[in-house]
Motif scaffolding. Structure first.
Motif, PDB file in Angstrom:
ATOM      1  N   CYS A  12       1.001  -1.646  -0.239  1.00  0.00           N
ATOM      2  CA  CYS A  12       0.324  -0.367  -0.110  1.00  0.00           C
ATOM      3  C   CYS A  12       0.719   1.450  -0.205  1.00  0.00           C
ATOM      4  CB  CYS A  12      -0.966   0.114   1.087  1.00  0.00           C
ATOM      5  SG  CYS A  12      -1.909   1.593   1.012  1.00  0.00           S
ATOM      6  N   CYS A  32      -6.571  -1.500  -0.166  1.00  0.00           N
ATOM      7  CA  CYS A  32      -6.031  -1.901   1.129  1.00  0.00           C
ATOM      8  C   CYS A  32      -6.259  -2.515   2.169  1.00  0.00           C
ATOM      9  CB  CYS A  32      -4.452  -0.693   2.075  1.00  0.00           C
ATOM     10  SG  CYS A  32      -4.186  -1.257   3.190  1.00  0.00           S
ATOM     11  N   LEU A  39      -4.911   1.139  -3.405  1.00  0.00           N
ATOM     12  CA  LEU A  39      -3.702   0.527  -4.286  1.00  0.00           C
ATOM     13  C   LEU A  39      -2.947   1.277  -4.871  1.00  0.00           C
ATOM     14  CD1 LEU A  39      -4.323  -3.477  -2.917  1.00  0.00           C
ATOM     15  CD2 LEU A  39      -2.883  -1.231  -1.427  1.00  0.00           C
TER      16      LEU A  39
END
Length: 148
Positions: A12, A32, A39
């Motif tokens: 992330c 995430c 992401l």
């Protein structure tokens, strides 16, 4: 824990947690599992001394890093094109930036002699490097893809 061949590790850009994402879901703006932010947001991820190795070593997608500094004119000139390149390359490539003024040890570790310098990492290893600014996002994307 094993990762199946159709599952990728994606770090992330916000909280630096490693996520498992099915390849089929990569184009569906995966979030995430920890911080619930996307992401891949089409913007370069800001890396530092502590997050750099995690992104380079854990991401199952290539990572393109811009080694830059805020006082560098060519770095500032290239920044908008680099941000646009993130939109062209993600989610196949993680696009990131490392401020060499704040992460001097990391810049020294990678022997960065001039900025901006772009470095492409695949599987945790540097596979290509380009010193100097690119003019357009397409030039950055083309250079990156030519080394994959």
């Amino acid at each position: 824990m094993t990762v199946s061949s159709d599952t990728l590790h994606i770090v992330c850009p916000h909280c630096h947690t490693t996520n498992r994402v099915r390849e089929a879901d990569m184009r569906n703006a995966p979030d995430c599992g920890h911080c619930h932010q996307t992401l891949f947001d089409g913007q370069p991820a800001a890396l530092d001394d502590t997050s750099f190795d995690k992104h380079i070593g854990r991401n199952h997608v290539p990572v393109l890093v811009d080694f830059w500094a805020p006082w560098c004119g060519p770095c500032r000139m290239m920044a908008p094109a680099y941000a646009q390149a993130a939109g062209l390359l993600e989610p196949q490539v993680r696009v990131a930036k490392l401020n060499t003024e704040e992460a001097q040890a990391m810049a020294a570790r990678f022997n960065i002699r001039s900025i901006p310098t772009l470095a492409l990492f695949v599987g945790g290893k540097e596979v290509a490097r380009q010193a100097g600014a690119f003019r357009t996002a397409q030039d950055i994307a083309d250079w990156t893809r030519s080394h994959l």
